[in-house]
Enzyme design. Structure first.
Site, PDB file in Angstrom:
ATOM      1  N   GLY A  26     -20.639 -18.833  27.163  1.00 28.00           N
ATOM      2  CA  GLY A  26     -21.859 -19.184  27.898  1.00 28.00           C
ATOM      3  C   GLY A  26     -22.768 -20.110  27.117  1.00 28.00           C
ATOM      4  NE  ARG A  27     -23.037 -17.282  21.412  1.00 24.58           N
ATOM      5  CZ  ARG A  27     -22.429 -16.192  21.867  1.00 24.58           C
ATOM      6  NH1 ARG A  27     -22.702 -15.727  23.056  1.00 24.58           N
ATOM      7  NH2 ARG A  27     -21.540 -15.565  21.122  1.00 24.58           N
ATOM      8  CD  GLU A  60     -25.826 -14.252  23.749  1.00 19.04           C
ATOM      9  OE1 GLU A  60     -25.181 -15.199  24.221  1.00 19.04           O
ATOM     10  OE2 GLU A  60     -26.563 -13.534  24.449  1.00 19.04           O
ATOM     11  CE  LYS A  84     -17.127 -17.053  30.146  1.00 20.71           C
ATOM     12  NZ  LYS A  84     -17.036 -17.068  28.692  1.00 20.71           N
ATOM     13  CD  GLU A 132     -31.264 -10.543  33.722  1.00 21.91           C
ATOM     14  OE1 GLU A 132     -30.046 -10.493  34.018  1.00 21.91           O
ATOM     15  OE2 GLU A 132     -31.698 -10.149  32.628  1.00 21.91           O
ATOM     16  CG  HIS A 136     -53.251 -28.475  15.460  1.00 23.50           C
ATOM     17  ND1 HIS A 136     -54.369 -28.913  14.767  1.00 23.50           N
ATOM     18  CD2 HIS A 136     -52.434 -29.551  15.576  1.00 23.50           C
ATOM     19  CE1 HIS A 136     -54.236 -30.200  14.511  1.00 23.50           C
ATOM     20  NE2 HIS A 136     -53.071 -30.615  14.988  1.00 23.50           N
TER      21      HIS A 136
HETATM   22  O1  F6P Z   1     -26.434 -11.241  28.357  1.00 30.18           O
HETATM   23  C1  F6P Z   1     -25.926 -12.260  27.581  1.00 30.18           C
HETATM   24  C2  F6P Z   1     -25.097 -13.218  28.378  1.00 30.18           C
HETATM   25  O2  F6P Z   1     -23.841 -12.695  28.615  1.00 30.18           O
HETATM   26  C3  F6P Z   1     -25.019 -14.562  27.663  1.00 30.18           C
HETATM   27  O3  F6P Z   1     -24.047 -14.578  26.694  1.00 30.18           O
HETATM   28  C4  F6P Z   1     -24.782 -15.482  28.804  1.00 30.18           C
HETATM   29  O4  F6P Z   1     -25.035 -16.812  28.454  1.00 30.18           O
HETATM   30  C5  F6P Z   1     -25.764 -14.928  29.809  1.00 30.18           C
HETATM   31  O5  F6P Z   1     -25.688 -13.533  29.623  1.00 30.18           O
HETATM   32  C6  F6P Z   1     -25.499 -15.290  31.237  1.00 30.18           C
HETATM   33  O6  F6P Z   1     -24.235 -14.883  31.659  1.00 30.18           O
HETATM   34  P1  F6P Z   1     -23.611 -15.428  32.988  1.00 30.18           P
HETATM   35  O7  F6P Z   1     -23.432 -16.895  32.848  1.00 30.18           O
HETATM   36  O8  F6P Z   1     -22.301 -14.700  33.134  1.00 30.18           O
HETATM   37  O9  F6P Z   1     -24.546 -15.103  34.122  1.00 30.18           O
END
Ligand code: F6P
Length: 532
Positions: free
Chosen positions: A262-263, A348, A201, A207, A379
């Site tokens: 995002g979620r 979240e 987003k 990452e 299990h």
């Molecule tokens: O760190 C949390 C967050 O902001 C989430 O809310 C979001 O889904 C995720 O990181 C990824 O964010 P982006 O889509 O901006 O990379």
């Protein structure tokens, strides 16, 4: 302005009711009402919710619905649909419902339809092999690089709908900045036939950017030219400047908007991996299922409203019966990633202790959500559910029809699910254990206290439509709980501090800059990690 429900007469009435009713055993409740299943189950289309094994009576529900009326959920729903900035701390509207509203619906938006058209044509080009890689070969593998909401939804849904996977196209998901994730994925892939979707987003998430840059290096090293990026990278983002700075041409960028959390973004272009996996038509069936749940949520009377009912049951279990955890147990291997998806959606969104007025909420909010597909979980951790002495409400999810039918398997799966929810609800007394043959010495170990509440959701089959209904059900439950607790379910300030500290620590690990401002533990660990 949200009202703080814990100071209302409705909340006090529930607290008093919990004192009197809260410890009644499910055995007693079922014995008192031969039609408990009929009285405590609801349907939306083909979806069935049985909540008769929850520790509630008709009077409990009545009091919970009075509380919901005091919270004015219809009023908040109207604000959401009108595009008001109900995500007030980020100054944003919350309109994921628009992503699945068909044209002509009051919630539909033209910009959504325009992006869906572009996605449709892109999917067709991949599926009919008119989109080719830098060497002219067809695309065989798609790697989605994203994290959180830009990963969990499509990852969960691609696995859920694996039985409907298009032939000749494999989907992969990379989220972790740990090089093992990307390197492990790329090891089996051919750069000439691999397409990357960079899904973010913000297009600033550490990452995702680290993985996208390394994937681009891998591709360019094989292609020998930067020009290959345009054939092998597409982006899904709200940040068009950053996607262009990365080198992805505008025609390869699928936009979404700041009013999509995002979620809550599976329904947007973030769902592209799923659309590629199952084909665009089936992706539209997912949207239709979610929209059907939206319509139900907006129009069903409170007492028949599935998302509201689930929310009220969660509230009851959390704040009146003191449950601090909630297990989601899909009896479907294909739904195995649903608990991980719901962890983000629920925790979240509602794992917060400050209300919309900046004041303490004053009661427990989102329980710790976790779970695993049955029967595997039986299990490992079910021992604790049965005899660990903690109250852990469970959601069982099962499919009437198997998605991968093998002779005899589905009957065993369903039988196990029903057996577990019954055992958790009704348990086994010491007398019953003895009557079943346990010795006097072993009988105490074979006592199951029972009274562990659960709901069971039955889907006719794991179709895209049913998955859409199911996910939207949980989304609206989360929305209702946010209103009931008076919190903003759509921000996530709690993830920021760790991100800032990691940003300061990363250069220090490379020996740049001192760590004097950090605590003794962090300094000690840093020294140990830097030692050669
Ligand atoms: O760190 C949390 C967050 O902001 C989430 O809310 C979001 O889904 C995720 O990181 C990824 O964010 P982006 O889509 O901006 O990379």
């Amino acid at each position: 302005m949200a009202i703080n429900l814990i100071n209302t007469p409705e909340w006090h009435a529930l607290a008093a009711h919990a004192e009197a009713f809260g410890n009644r055993h499910l055995r007693e409740l079922f014995a008192a009402d031969g039609q408990r299943f009929e009285h405590f189950s609801l349907r939306q289309g083909d979806l069935l919710l049985d909540f008769s094994k929850q520790r509630v009576g008709a009077d409990t529900l009545d009091l919970l619905h009075r509380l919901a009326a005091a919270a004015d959920i219809p009023g908040w729903t109207a604000k959401m649909r009108a595009g008001e900035t109900i995500n007030h701390t980020e100054g944003r509207a919350v309109l994921h419902i628009a992503l699945r509203a068909p044209q002509g619906s009051p919630d539909a938006r033209p910009e959504v339809a325009a992006v869906l058209d572009r996605l449709r044509s892109f999917c067709h080009r991949i599926h009919d092999d008119t989109w080719r890689g830098f060497s002219g070969q067809r695309i065989t593998d798609v790697v989605n690089i994203g994290i959180g909401g830009s990963d969990l939804g499509p990852r969960m849904a691609v696995r859920a709908l694996a039985a409907r996977q298009q032939p000749d196209l494999k989907l992969h998901f990379v989220s972790n900045v740990d090089g093992a994730d990307l390197a492990g994925t790329l090891a089996g892939l051919n750069p000439r036939t691999t397409l990357f979707i960079v899904a973010s987003k913000t297009f600033t998430t550490l990452e995702t950017m680290a993985n996208a840059c390394s994937a681009r290096d891998w591709l360019v090293a094989a292609a020998g030219s930067q020009a290959a990026v345009a054939r092998h990278f597409v982006a899904v983002s709200t940040n068009l400047k950053a996607t262009s700075d990365f080198g992805i041409p505008p025609e390869n960028v699928f936009e979404f908007w700041d009013w999509v959390g995002g979620r809550f973004s599976l329904w947007s272009a973030i769902g592209l991996p799923l659309a590629l996996a199952i084909g665009f038509q089936q992706f539209e069936e997912l949207l239709a299922g979610a929209h059907a749940m939206d319509e139900h949520f907006f129009s069903a009377p409170a007492a028949e409203n599935l998302p509201l009912t689930l929310a009220l049951l969660d509230l009851w279990n959390t704040d009146f019966l003191d449950a601090c955890s909630h297990a989601v147990l899909p009896y479907s291997q294909s739904l195995g990633l649903l608990p991980a998806y719901l962890e983000q959606l629920e925790m979240e969104s509602n794992g917060k202790q400050v209300n919309r007025e900046g004041q303490p909420v004053g009661v427990a909010t989102a329980p710790i959500l976790w779970g695993e597909a049955g029967t595997s979980g039986q299990h490992s951790f079910y021992q604790l559910l049965h005899q660990g002495g903690r109250l852990i409400p469970c959601d069982f999810i099962l499919l009437k029809e198997a998605d991968f039918p093998l002779p005899g398997h589905h009957e065993q799966l369903l039988a196990n699910c029903l057996a577990q929810s019954a055992a958790l609800a009704f348990g086994q007394t010491e007398e019953e254990a003895r009557a079943a043959g346990a010795s006097a010495a072993l009988a105490p170990y074979k006592v199951f206290p029972g009274n562990q509440p659960s709901s069971t959701l039955v889907l006719p089959a794991l179709s895209p439509f049913a998955l859409g209904q199911l996910v939207a059900l949980y989304e609206h439950k989360v929305f209702c709980l946010g209103i009931l607790w008076g919190i903003n379910s759509f921000d996530q300030w709690g993830v920021e501090l760790g991100k800032q500290l990691a940003g300061r620590l990363t250069p220090m690990l490379a020996g740049k800059g001192g760590d004097a401002l950090f605590d003794a533990s962090t300094r000690g660990l840093m020294a140990a990690l830097r030692q050669s």
